[in-house]
Write a protein that holds these residues in place. Structure first.
Motif, short mmCIF file in Angstrom:
data_model
loop_
_atom_site.label_atom_id
_atom_site.label_comp_id
_atom_site.label_asym_id
_atom_site.label_seq_id
_atom_site.Cartn_x
_atom_site.Cartn_y
_atom_site.Cartn_z
N ARG A 156 0.86 -1.31 0.21
CA ARG A 156 0.20 -0.02 -0.04
C ARG A 156 0.96 1.23 -0.15
NH1 ARG A 156 -2.16 0.86 4.42
NH2 ARG A 156 -1.23 -1.14 5.45
N GLY A 176 -2.58 -5.10 -4.12
CA GLY A 176 -3.27 -5.36 -3.01
C GLY A 176 -4.06 -4.25 -2.49
N GLY A 177 -4.35 -3.57 -1.51
CA GLY A 177 -5.29 -2.59 -1.03
C GLY A 177 -5.46 -1.41 -1.98
N LYS A 209 -11.74 -3.73 -0.58
CA LYS A 209 -10.95 -4.29 0.69
C LYS A 209 -10.80 -2.85 1.41
CE LYS A 209 -7.30 -7.10 2.29
NZ LYS A 209 -8.29 -7.96 3.25
N LYS A 210 -9.52 -2.23 1.37
CA LYS A 210 -9.44 -1.05 2.35
C LYS A 210 -10.29 0.10 2.06
CE LYS A 210 -6.22 -3.51 4.21
NZ LYS A 210 -6.51 -4.16 5.57
N HIS A 269 -11.16 -2.45 11.27
CA HIS A 269 -9.87 -3.17 10.63
C HIS A 269 -9.55 -4.15 11.83
CE1 HIS A 269 -5.52 -3.34 9.29
NE2 HIS A 269 -6.04 -4.03 8.57
N SER A 308 -1.73 -3.90 10.03
CA SER A 308 -1.52 -4.83 8.90
C SER A 308 -0.17 -5.39 9.32
CB SER A 308 -1.36 -4.01 7.43
OG SER A 308 -2.30 -3.14 7.37
N ASP A 363 -9.57 -9.84 8.53
CA ASP A 363 -9.15 -8.52 8.32
C ASP A 363 -9.94 -7.34 8.52
OD1 ASP A 363 -6.81 -6.82 7.34
OD2 ASP A 363 -7.98 -6.59 5.60
N PHE A 419 -6.21 -12.30 2.10
CA PHE A 419 -5.14 -11.80 1.40
C PHE A 419 -4.15 -11.65 2.30
CE2 PHE A 419 -2.79 -7.92 -0.48
CZ PHE A 419 -2.51 -8.60 -1.39
N ARG A 475 1.94 -12.31 -0.56
CA ARG A 475 0.84 -12.68 -0.08
C ARG A 475 0.13 -13.92 -0.92
NH1 ARG A 475 -1.86 -8.66 3.48
NH2 ARG A 475 -0.18 -7.29 3.77
N ALA A 525 3.63 -4.06 5.09
CA ALA A 525 2.25 -3.83 4.47
C ALA A 525 2.24 -2.51 3.70
CB ALA A 525 1.23 -4.32 5.34
N PHE A 549 -6.74 3.83 7.43
CA PHE A 549 -8.19 3.26 6.71
C PHE A 549 -9.25 4.22 7.30
CE2 PHE A 549 -5.40 -0.53 7.46
CZ PHE A 549 -4.69 -0.65 6.26
O1 SAT Z 1 -4.01 -3.14 2.20
S1 SAT Z 1 -3.73 -4.70 1.94
O2 SAT Z 1 -4.57 -5.45 1.29
O3 SAT Z 1 -2.60 -4.37 0.88
C1 SAT Z 1 -2.88 -5.34 3.03
C2 SAT Z 1 -2.96 -4.88 4.56
O4 SAT Z 1 -2.09 -3.65 4.45
O5 SAT Z 1 -3.76 -5.10 5.27
#
Ligand code: SAT
Ligand code: MN
Length: 602
Positions: free
Chosen positions: A76, A216-217, A223-224, A244, A266, A291, A313, A383, A445, A463
């Motif tokens: 990220r 990823g995120g 996700k994030k 989170h 993370s 997560d 993930f 990952r 991460a 986040f």
């Molecule tokens: O944000 S990711 O999904 O790449 C992984 C994380 O930081 O939790």
């Protein structure tokens, strides 16, 4: 424009049709693929990517693939992540803010013609169980087939999401790797655009734009971006929490079950905790999520959590049959591996997998690994992407539309000193302060230096989609709405304390059940706790240490001086939120300070 199916046949949702047409006009892809989310679609895309040399099929793991990224696109990117609220104060001091009109202008120029020579994929996805009224539908438009495969695993994707959506509004997310292809230009294995990376969120209009990264995120927008940054804003407006947090079910040998949610930054062990194999006989753990938790107050006044995701993930390095056998079994088949090392017989390998590196290993950089280089063969943020259904201890409650009732909330970080193994808050508000106080060493991460202590309140620093001062107030308000007798108890845990020799004092992993057992006994009123200035601590002998030969005292050692420093540092941090920081929380800190000042160090 070439479509795999006619747009009007694929959806009747007018807002969706209009939005897709606008993005086609903006990004100018060479073709459009409207995703149905079928297994055939997944296989077809995976085969295309294999033929292009992007994915390497694994011989030892059926239907599994390995790939590696551009070395500049591995985590990220927090410095390129923006909250574009109308007013800067609404993003808060913990976020990077940009004026929405200026950011839109920039995005329009970045996205203009950015998909030339590529296929545009349209991915409708549902965050949360399909039958749940708490679930939200997003649609991600992307030019990355890798994103399509990941979204298929991580979310309820395709036709099922369109059905759930009907003719309702959705949360749009536009994503591009930012690397258009001119006529005849050969694609790279991992197209991206590190110089022009932007991950922008518009919390008022509830939209997401991500440019330049495929990882990823940054790129899997459910996700994030949606399930945390946008959802945190929805939660604030609508009276619920997007967190989170992993979620697990813990069953006592006699059969009673509780559910626990836990926030860790993370790469600090949420997945390992969520899939824990207890070292105490008779105890059982089931995984609801690893997560993210969306938590609502039920009609009975209790807090219920759903996992909005459908997959994991997870961080590969350090995962082994010893540390997390359930994860190892989960990833035996139908798994995507990104940036691990690749063995000559086409299996994956990483540092801490539990076996020595085989000869002729291909590193995450896609070249022969040189053990003498002292560089890791797998990237520290490599990952696995895998369906949660494959987890041998997946909880059936994962699909429960109402979620699971949460009895305890844990906050944990990597702290080599100061924080004891476990600590119970005196009250909800004190617990909120424990969450706000979370401090942890940075990990791989996110791009940047690792191992540096930073404030990461509620493990939500990167986040939270709005001012974190308001977020703390929201947590306090949720506490007022929860029925007192049923409000989850709040704990702080720390598996990462080290001794003078720098070694971890606590074995962690499966032995963390010893701490969970104490928490179980506390929330079911089976044991007394001791008083300390910083919270309730386990009484001597109440953490079950059977068959574990370690001294427990160093894990609870508290020093007045260290805690005075801690309070001072927290005061400075809390003050950085100015008038948005809730007074009730500052009062909690001052009470802590007074208790520490009165405290006799022994
Ligand atoms: O944000 S990711 O999904 O790449 C992984 C994380 O930081 O939790
Ligand atoms: Mn996470």
């Amino acid at each position: 424009m070439e479509f795999n199916v006619p747009l009007a046949q694929w959806t009747k949702n007018r807002l969706l049709i209009q939005w897709i047409e606008e993005q086609i006009a903006l990004c100018q892809p060479s073709s459009v693929h409207l995703c149905d989310g079928s297994a055939e679609e997944y296989d077809r895309i995976a085969h295309q990517m294999t033929a292009a040399g992007v994915l390497v099929p694994l011989k030892k793991r059926p239907a599994s693939y390995w790939c590696h990224t551009n070395p500049d696109d591995v985590a990220r990117v927090e410095e390129s992540t923006f909250i574009c609220s109308k007013h800067a104060e609404d993003a808060g001091p913990q976020n990077h803010w940009r004026d929405p009109a200026e950011m839109k202008k920039k995005l329009l120029s970045l996205f203009a013609r950015c998909m030339r020579g590529r296929t545009m994929y349209v991915i409708p996805y549902c965050m949360g169980p399909l039958a749940s009224s708490y679930s939200r539908v997003g649609v991600e438009i992307t030019d990355s087939p890798y994103v399509v495969l990941n979204m298929k695993i991580m979310t309820r994707m395709g036709q099922v999401a369109l059905d759930h959506l009907g003719d309702q509004p959705f949360i749009p997310g536009l994503h591009s790797v930012g690397h258009p292809l001119s006529k005849g230009e050969k694609d790279t294995l991992w197209p991206c655009n590190p110089k022009e990376r932007v991950i922008a969120h518009f919390p008022e209009e509830k939209s997401i734009y991500s440019f330049g990264s495929g990882y990823g995120g940054n790129a899997l927008l459910g996700k994030k971006c949606l399930a945390l940054r946008i959802a945190s804003v929805l939660g604030k407006n609508e009276g619920w929490l997007a967190e989170h947090m992993m979620i697990l079910g813990l069953t006592h040998p006699a059969g009673q079950k509780i559910y626990i949610a836990a926030a860790f930054p993370s790469a600090c062990g949420k997945t390992n905790l969520a899939m824990l194999t207890p070292t105490l006989p008779g105890w059982k753990v089931e995984c609801v999520g690893d997560d993210i938790a969306w938590m609502h107050i039920g009609d009975d006044g209790r807090l219920y959590a759903i996992n909005p995701e459908a997959g994991f993930f997870g961080v590969a390095p350090g995962t082994s049959m010893k540390t997390n056998p359930n994860a190892m079994r989960t990833i035996e088949h139908d798994t995507l591996f990104t940036n691990t090392a690749l063995t000559p017989d086409k299996d994956v390998w990483w540092e801490g997998i539990g076996s020595p590196p085989p000869a002729h290993l291909t590193s995450w950089l896609g070249v022969m690994w040189d053990p003498a280089s002292r560089k890791p063969a797998a990237h520290p943020n490599s990952r696995f992407t895998v369906s949660a259904k494959q987890c041998p201890i997946a909880s059936p409650a994962m699909e429960d539309p109402c979620g699971v009732p949460i009895a305890a909330i844990l906050f944990g970080g990597r702290r080599n000193r100061v924080m004891p193994l476990v600590l119970e808050s005196f009250s909800w508000n004190h617990g909120v302060m424990l969450g706000a106080s979370l401090t942890s060493e940075t990990t791989a991460a996110a791009k940047g230096k690792t191992g540096e202590l930073r404030h990461d309140p509620f493990a939500m620093l990167p986040f939270c989609g709005y001012n974190m001062g308001d977020y703390f107030s929201h947590w306090l308000a949720m506490g007022r709405r929860l029925q007192k007798a049923h409000a989850p108890r709040i704990y702080s845990v720390n598996w990462f304390r080290t001794g003078d020799d720098g070694k971890f004092l606590w074995p962690g992993f499966g032995d963390n059940v010893r701490v969970l057992k104490w928490i179980f006994e506390r929330v079911t009123d089976r044991c007394e706790a001791g008083l300390s200035p910083i919270g309730h601590l386990p009484m001597m002998g109440s953490i079950d240490l059977s068959n574990l030969n370690i001294p427990i005292e160093p894990l609870f050692e508290l020093h007045q001086k260290e805690w005075m420093n801690e309070v001072q540092e927290l005061q400075r941090f809390f003050e950085s939120f100015g008038s948005r920081f809730p007074k009730a929380l500052m009062d909690e800190l001052h009470q802590l300070e007074q208790r520490i000042n009165r405290w006799q160090d022994d």
